[in-house]
Design a protein around this motif. Structure first.
Motif, PDB file in Angstrom:
ATOM      1  N   TYR A  13      -2.877  -1.157 -15.785  1.00 21.74           N
ATOM      2  CA  TYR A  13      -1.690  -1.988 -15.525  1.00 21.74           C
ATOM      3  C   TYR A  13      -2.089  -3.442 -15.338  1.00 21.74           C
ATOM      4  O   TYR A  13      -1.471  -4.348 -15.903  1.00 21.74           O
ATOM      5  CB  TYR A  13      -0.956  -1.476 -14.286  1.00 21.74           C
ATOM      6  N   ASP A  14      -3.145  -3.690 -14.551  1.00 21.40           N
ATOM      7  CA  ASP A  14      -3.578  -5.055 -14.272  1.00 21.40           C
ATOM      8  C   ASP A  14      -3.984  -5.771 -15.556  1.00 21.40           C
ATOM      9  O   ASP A  14      -3.731  -6.964 -15.707  1.00 21.40           O
ATOM     10  CB  ASP A  14      -4.748  -5.019 -13.291  1.00 21.40           C
ATOM     11  N   GLY A  44       2.214  -4.732  -6.524  1.00 20.43           N
ATOM     12  CA  GLY A  44       1.400  -4.256  -7.646  1.00 20.43           C
ATOM     13  C   GLY A  44      -0.066  -4.519  -7.379  1.00 20.43           C
ATOM     14  O   GLY A  44      -0.601  -4.141  -6.333  1.00 20.43           O
ATOM     15  N   THR A  45      -0.722  -5.192  -8.302  1.00 23.33           N
ATOM     16  CA  THR A  45      -2.144  -5.506  -8.123  1.00 23.33           C
ATOM     17  C   THR A  45      -2.366  -6.863  -7.473  1.00 23.33           C
ATOM     18  O   THR A  45      -3.480  -7.382  -7.487  1.00 23.33           O
ATOM     19  CB  THR A  45      -2.888  -5.405  -9.459  1.00 23.33           C
ATOM     20  N   GLY A  46      -1.304  -7.456  -6.899  1.00 25.79           N
ATOM     21  CA  GLY A  46      -1.467  -8.583  -6.003  1.00 25.79           C
ATOM     22  C   GLY A  46      -1.388  -9.974  -6.577  1.00 25.79           C
ATOM     23  O   GLY A  46      -1.768 -10.937  -5.903  1.00 25.79           O
ATOM     24  N   PHE A  71      -6.142  -1.178  -5.075  1.00 25.39           N
ATOM     25  CA  PHE A  71      -6.703  -2.057  -6.105  1.00 25.39           C
ATOM     26  C   PHE A  71      -6.567  -3.519  -5.674  1.00 25.39           C
ATOM     27  O   PHE A  71      -7.523  -4.300  -5.776  1.00 25.39           O
ATOM     28  CB  PHE A  71      -5.974  -1.821  -7.427  1.00 25.39           C
ATOM     29  N   ALA A  72      -5.384  -3.893  -5.187  1.00 25.65           N
ATOM     30  CA  ALA A  72      -5.160  -5.279  -4.768  1.00 25.65           C
ATOM     31  C   ALA A  72      -6.073  -5.665  -3.612  1.00 25.65           C
ATOM     32  O   ALA A  72      -6.644  -6.761  -3.585  1.00 25.65           O
ATOM     33  CB  ALA A  72      -3.693  -5.472  -4.383  1.00 25.65           C
ATOM     34  N   MET A  73      -6.240  -4.768  -2.659  1.00 24.52           N
ATOM     35  CA  MET A  73      -7.060  -5.055  -1.485  1.00 24.52           C
ATOM     36  C   MET A  73      -8.526  -5.290  -1.851  1.00 24.52           C
ATOM     37  O   MET A  73      -9.235  -6.029  -1.165  1.00 24.52           O
ATOM     38  CB  MET A  73      -6.962  -3.912  -0.477  1.00 24.52           C
ATOM     39  N   GLN A  74      -8.974  -4.661  -2.934  1.00 28.94           N
ATOM     40  CA  GLN A  74     -10.377  -4.755  -3.325  1.00 28.94           C
ATOM     41  C   GLN A  74     -10.686  -6.003  -4.138  1.00 28.94           C
ATOM     42  O   GLN A  74     -11.863  -6.282  -4.413  1.00 28.94           O
ATOM     43  CB  GLN A  74     -10.766  -3.507  -4.119  1.00 28.94           C
ATOM     44  N   ARG A  75      -9.663  -6.767  -4.496  1.00 26.72           N
ATOM     45  CA  ARG A  75      -9.917  -7.988  -5.253  1.00 26.72           C
ATOM     46  C   ARG A  75     -10.625  -9.009  -4.367  1.00 26.72           C
ATOM     47  O   ARG A  75     -10.310  -9.155  -3.174  1.00 26.72           O
ATOM     48  CB  ARG A  75      -8.607  -8.549  -5.798  1.00 26.72           C
TER      49      ARG A  75
END
Length: 268
Positions: A13-14, A44-46, A71-75
């Protein structure tokens, strides 16, 4: 799209449709006032949350799908953003907690947008601003591509991929502005945002294979031979859409609306 169908697809998706949704982020930020406390809805992915934090907002963000939040938190650039898993219309925030709320391509994904907007109005302080975007209902380059693929292969999305009858709204400047006004927002203004989306053909197709968006719904419902036919038809058409940079180029637009929660005498 049901929450379960978003599970485990954050990475494709990202790279694909998430990158498309991020094209409106600069215009969303333009509509916000001076930095304060921001809630990013359906993060979503932030992309909105991270961009807003970069320019000084204190950001809370939520999504209904846990894998998107993870996923967003790991960016690497997400440090300091407070992410949670939550879903409209019941949010874990107190009344009047935020100076602004962003909902980038969210209202078209929740079954009851009016109930969702009532909840967003609750958590927004009086005088605070809501900024929302939706995709318009009209012919687009991507829409024409998907329609050509569907007509050639007979692969169509299953029924039930639109909002329930009575909950939907017109995806136009007038329709989105009218929805916000109906839900008690004031100083409503809406405009069209134009941009060119550049995306790698294989990365876009990875989103289709993950079952994202209308073409993804059609792909997920198709049998193996139809899926192969879809990919062949896609590969035959993408060279004509490819620029000198090797990427697909799509000229697109979105509807962006901005409004405030009105200040009542009881708020004084």
């Amino acid at each position: 799209m049901a929450f379960a169908e978003w599970a485990g697809i954050a990475a494709p998706y990202d790279r694909s449709f998430g990158a498309l949704c991020a094209c409106t982020v600069p215009e969303v930020l333009v509509e916000l006032a001076a930095a304060g406390r921001l809630l990013d809805v359906g993060t979503g992915t932030g992309s909105v949350a991270i961009s807003a934090a970069r320019v000084g907002w204190a950001v809370d963000a939520f999504d209904a799908e846990r894998s998107m939040v993870d996923f967003a938190m790991q960016r690497a650039d997400a440090a300091g953003i407070r992410f949670v898993t939550a879903a409209l219309p019941h949010l874990p925030y107190p009344d009047q907690a935020f100076d602004a709320v962003t909902a980038n391509f969210v209202l078209n994904h929740i079954d009851h947008p009016r109930a969702g907007l009532a909840e967003l109005r609750r958590v927004l302080r009086p005088g605070g601003r809501l900024v929302a975007t939706v995709w318009p209902w009209e012919a687009t380059p991507t829409g024409r591509l998907w329609r050509e693929l569907q007509d050639e292969t007979g692969a169509y999305p299953p029924p039930g991929t639109r909002l329930p009858e009575g909950s939907d709204f017109d995806r136009s400047e007038e329709g989105l502005a009218g929805l916000l006004a109906e839900c008690g927002f004031a100083e409503v203004r809406a405009r069209r945002v134009h941009f060119t989306w550049r995306v790698d053909a294989d990365e876009l197709w990875s989103g289709v294979e993950a079952g994202i968006a209308v073409m993804g719904y059609a792909y997920a419902a198709a049998d193996a031979s139809t899926r192969a036919a879809l990919r062949a038809a896609y590969d035959a058409r993408t060279p004509a859409l490819t620029g000198d940079d090797g990427l697909l180029h799509f000229g697109l637009s979105a509807v962006l609306a901005s409004a405030v929660r009105p200040v009542q005498k009881s708020d004084s």
